[in-house]
Design an enzyme around this catalytic site. Sequence first.
Site, PDB file in Angstrom:
ATOM      1  N   ASP A  73       7.322  49.218  16.018  1.00  0.00           N
ATOM      2  CA  ASP A  73       7.890  50.182  15.109  1.00  0.00           C
ATOM      3  C   ASP A  73       7.896  51.503  16.028  1.00  0.00           C
ATOM      4  OD1 ASP A  73       9.135  50.532  11.839  1.00  0.00           O
ATOM      5  OD2 ASP A  73       8.952  52.369  13.260  1.00  0.00           O
TER       6      ASP A  73
ATOM      7  N   LYS B 174       3.157  55.521  11.378  1.00  0.00           N
ATOM      8  CA  LYS B 174       3.256  54.250  10.614  1.00  0.00           C
ATOM      9  C   LYS B 174       2.417  52.909  11.391  1.00  0.00           C
ATOM     10  CE  LYS B 174       6.849  52.967   8.399  1.00  0.00           C
ATOM     11  NZ  LYS B 174       8.352  52.360   8.135  1.00  0.00           N
TER      12      LYS B 174
ATOM     13  N   THR C  24      20.116  43.657   6.778  1.00  0.00           N
ATOM     14  CA  THR C  24      21.645  43.094   6.181  1.00  0.00           C
ATOM     15  C   THR C  24      22.706  43.955   7.021  1.00  0.00           C
ATOM     16  OG1 THR C  24      20.498  43.234   4.054  1.00  0.00           O
ATOM     17  CG2 THR C  24      22.723  43.440   3.920  1.00  0.00           C
TER      18      THR C  24
ATOM     19  N   GLU D  94      17.427  38.547   4.656  1.00  0.00           N
ATOM     20  CA  GLU D  94      16.307  38.582   3.738  1.00  0.00           C
ATOM     21  C   GLU D  94      16.933  38.978   2.342  1.00  0.00           C
ATOM     22  OE1 GLU D  94      13.584  38.312   1.842  1.00  0.00           O
ATOM     23  OE2 GLU D  94      12.568  38.534   3.791  1.00  0.00           O
TER      24      GLU D  94
ATOM     25  N   GLY E 202      20.893  51.332  -7.996  1.00  0.00           N
ATOM     26  CA  GLY E 202      20.181  52.286  -6.875  1.00  0.00           C
ATOM     27  C   GLY E 202      19.354  51.605  -5.645  1.00  0.00           C
TER      28      GLY E 202
ATOM     29  N   CYS F 163      19.343  49.176  -1.261  1.00  0.00           N
ATOM     30  CA  CYS F 163      20.299  48.004  -0.690  1.00  0.00           C
ATOM     31  C   CYS F 163      21.606  48.144  -1.473  1.00  0.00           C
ATOM     32  CB  CYS F 163      19.620  46.611  -0.956  1.00  0.00           C
ATOM     33  SG  CYS F 163      18.064  46.445   0.103  1.00  0.00           S
TER      34      CYS F 163
ATOM     35  N   LYS G  28      24.431  50.859  -0.544  1.00  0.00           N
ATOM     36  CA  LYS G  28      24.772  50.762   0.698  1.00  0.00           C
ATOM     37  C   LYS G  28      25.489  49.656   1.386  1.00  0.00           C
ATOM     38  CE  LYS G  28      21.341  49.006   3.896  1.00  0.00           C
ATOM     39  NZ  LYS G  28      21.485  47.849   4.495  1.00  0.00           N
TER      40      LYS G  28
ATOM     41  N   ARG H 236      14.726  55.715  -2.338  1.00  0.00           N
ATOM     42  CA  ARG H 236      16.068  55.713  -1.545  1.00  0.00           C
ATOM     43  C   ARG H 236      17.116  55.633  -2.626  1.00  0.00           C
ATOM     44  NH1 ARG H 236      14.623  51.921   3.300  1.00  0.00           N
ATOM     45  NH2 ARG H 236      13.658  50.839   1.648  1.00  0.00           N
TER      46      ARG H 236
HETATM   47  N1  NAD Z   1      14.190  46.951   1.082  1.00  0.00           N
HETATM   48  C1  NAD Z   1      14.793  45.949   0.779  1.00  0.00           C
HETATM   49  O1  NAD Z   1      14.441  45.655  -0.281  1.00  0.00           O
HETATM   50  C2  NAD Z   1      15.679  45.264   1.417  1.00  0.00           C
HETATM   51  C3  NAD Z   1      15.748  43.625   1.224  1.00  0.00           C
HETATM   52  C4  NAD Z   1      16.532  42.703   1.844  1.00  0.00           C
HETATM   53  C5  NAD Z   1      17.322  43.400   3.002  1.00  0.00           C
HETATM   54  N2  NAD Z   1      16.888  44.730   3.285  1.00  0.00           N
HETATM   55  C6  NAD Z   1      17.585  44.964   4.491  1.00  0.00           C
HETATM   56  O2  NAD Z   1      16.655  44.970   5.619  1.00  0.00           O
HETATM   57  C7  NAD Z   1      16.810  46.223   6.713  1.00  0.00           C
HETATM   58  C8  NAD Z   1      15.792  46.833   6.670  1.00  0.00           C
HETATM   59  O3  NAD Z   1      15.429  47.387   5.461  1.00  0.00           O
HETATM   60  P1  NAD Z   1      14.016  48.175   5.053  1.00  0.00           P
HETATM   61  O4  NAD Z   1      14.181  48.614   3.615  1.00  0.00           O
HETATM   62  O5  NAD Z   1      12.944  47.284   5.537  1.00  0.00           O
HETATM   63  O6  NAD Z   1      14.196  49.353   5.834  1.00  0.00           O
HETATM   64  P2  NAD Z   1      12.904  50.588   6.316  1.00  0.00           P
HETATM   65  O7  NAD Z   1      13.755  51.738   6.635  1.00  0.00           O
HETATM   66  O8  NAD Z   1      11.763  50.562   5.234  1.00  0.00           O
HETATM   67  O9  NAD Z   1      12.349  50.148   7.548  1.00  0.00           O
HETATM   68  C9  NAD Z   1      13.027  50.125   8.981  1.00  0.00           C
HETATM   69  C10 NAD Z   1      11.975  50.336   9.860  1.00  0.00           C
HETATM   70  O10 NAD Z   1      12.223  50.045  11.371  1.00  0.00           O
HETATM   71  C11 NAD Z   1      12.223  50.976  12.082  1.00  0.00           C
HETATM   72  N3  NAD Z   1      13.090  51.369  13.317  1.00  0.00           N
HETATM   73  C12 NAD Z   1      14.232  51.292  13.214  1.00  0.00           C
HETATM   74  N4  NAD Z   1      14.971  51.085  14.428  1.00  0.00           N
HETATM   75  C13 NAD Z   1      14.269  50.832  15.040  1.00  0.00           C
HETATM   76  C14 NAD Z   1      14.066  50.401  16.356  1.00  0.00           C
HETATM   77  N5  NAD Z   1      15.252  50.284  17.242  1.00  0.00           N
HETATM   78  N6  NAD Z   1      13.061  50.078  17.090  1.00  0.00           N
HETATM   79  C15 NAD Z   1      11.967  50.069  16.258  1.00  0.00           C
HETATM   80  N7  NAD Z   1      11.518  50.390  15.187  1.00  0.00           N
HETATM   81  C16 NAD Z   1      12.820  50.656  14.576  1.00  0.00           C
HETATM   82  C17 NAD Z   1      11.983  52.291  11.304  1.00  0.00           C
HETATM   83  O11 NAD Z   1      10.934  53.143  11.877  1.00  0.00           O
HETATM   84  C18 NAD Z   1      11.338  51.779  10.009  1.00  0.00           C
HETATM   85  O12 NAD Z   1      10.040  51.652   9.986  1.00  0.00           O
HETATM   86  C19 NAD Z   1      18.040  46.641   5.810  1.00  0.00           C
HETATM   87  O13 NAD Z   1      19.215  46.130   6.821  1.00  0.00           O
HETATM   88  C20 NAD Z   1      17.977  46.333   4.643  1.00  0.00           C
HETATM   89  O14 NAD Z   1      19.467  46.639   4.123  1.00  0.00           O
HETATM   90  C21 NAD Z   1      16.376  45.406   2.892  1.00  0.00           C
END
Ligand code: NAD
Length: 439
Positions: free
Chosen positions: A36, A41, A127, A156, A262, A265, A268, A332
């Site tokens: 990351d 972090k 996603t 996921e 909200g 996910c 958006k 968010r």
């Molecule tokens: N949060 C959920 O409940 C959930 C559930 C299922 C699917 N998703 C999907 O999973 C994906 C991630 O969601 P999240 O909630 O974990 O996001 P998040 O914002 O919590 O985490 C994303 C992480 O990726 C890092 N990052 C971004 N671009 C990067 C890059 N090019 N190289 C290295 N690190 C990078 C960011 O610094 C951040 O720490 C999204 O597409 C979301 O829609 C989320």
Amino acid sequence: MTESRKQKIGIIGAGYVGLVNAVCLAEIGHRVWCFDYDAGKVERLNSGVVDILEPDLPELLAGGLDAGRLTFHTTAEEALPEAEIVMICVDTPTDPQIGPDLTRLMSAVGSVAEHAERAEILVLRSTVPPGTSILAEEEFSRLNGSRGISVVSHPEFFQEGRAVEDCRRPLRIVVGSRDKDAAARVAGLWNMPDVPTVVSDLESAEMTKQASNAFLAAKISFINDIARICDAVGADIDTVAEGMGLDPRIGSRYLKAGVGFGGSCLPKDLRALVASARSHGWEPRTLTAAIEVNETQRRLVSELLAERLGSLSGKTIALLGLVFKPDTSDLRDSPAVAIAGLLIEGGATVVATDPAVHGGEPEIPVGVRLADDAYSAAAGAMAVVLATEWDAFTALDWSRMADAMEGTLVVDGRNTLDPVIIRDADLDYVGIGRGTVAG
Ligand SMILES: NC(=O)c1ccc[n+]([C@@H]2O[C@H](COP(=O)([O-])OP(=O)(O)OC[C@H]3O[C@@H](n4cnc5c(N)ncnc54)[C@H](O)[C@@H]3O)[C@@H](O)[C@H]2O)c1
């Protein structure tokens, strides 16, 4: 340890999805390197400190670190060279005007092309709109034409607040690919032969995730629409939803009226699917209606308060809850945050409290004051609004709340309070679509 072959896995993105997948895969016995670019972090995670609230996550992180199976890195150069499988778990935001923003995802594909020399499989766990995996494959070939990689869409489905539990025991595993062996290898990582597994093409896997979230969002908007009608005709939405939910064709989950959906996910992903449909010449009317209804639900509380209190200007409102759902720390696109913003815009003073919010979070609208607990938030308030159904709020002593308040109005934006208890404390209860119980 399971009998599945231990794999070398690189994960890009250590947010909710990346981190939970990393700790769960390390728990199974795989070697996991997580990259990351957020250096703070990465440093905290390597010291065992988790920023987000998720049950069991700190313990699993500690287990992975102690076993030497899990490490976090700030560069792809450090994290990816050994990996045989790389999972992209980065955020994929949707701009309401422009549509899905895949910049971070494509930058992650670039990291794989440049640094994951041994990678045979590229997994999209984020996603994404249907068609993205093919774009990722094309981007990889453009950057690293000398060798091929099998792309697998493996969405996921976990829910925040129970992410580890869902990841350890998913309801289904979905893997889409043009390379069926690669899809089987990714599904096999979890070593869960009894979990239903859907193997498909790339687009169907991507679409399964987006359609699932769109359906859940539409279900919430549907019950909120019915709640409005209940208020008008004097029916009680909770009784109606209970009766409806007993039919297994409908089911009781996501059938709770309130201030709307909200989080990071549903809103958006719904917007991304609408954008995707429109780009192919289709106007998805059910999906746009779900968005519209959700927006009206967010405005409902401020409109109701303005009507009941004469105006919002100069009124102090206590807001119980800021995160988008209990047992998370995720602000968010939270309906509670939107409500706070609308109340401030209307001239109210908002005093909020939330067990997972401690101040300084960028999502909290300017002007919102934070209180340590619900009783302090209620001091001098003309109205109390419950916006997130934390257990701590449903167990409040409402006589004590009434003593602290200046006014008498309680707006239950999640239909979780008992109207009888509120009324016994000489307060006025208003729920969402609880026409007959609201009195
Ligand atoms: N949060 C959920 O409940 C959930 C559930 C299922 C699917 N998703 C999907 O999973 C994906 C991630 O969601 P999240 O909630 O974990 O996001 P998040 O914002 O919590 O985490 C994303 C992480 O990726 C890092 N990052 C971004 N671009 C990067 C890059 N090019 N190289 C290295 N690190 C990078 C960011 O610094 C951040 O720490 C999204 O597409 C979301 O829609 C989320």
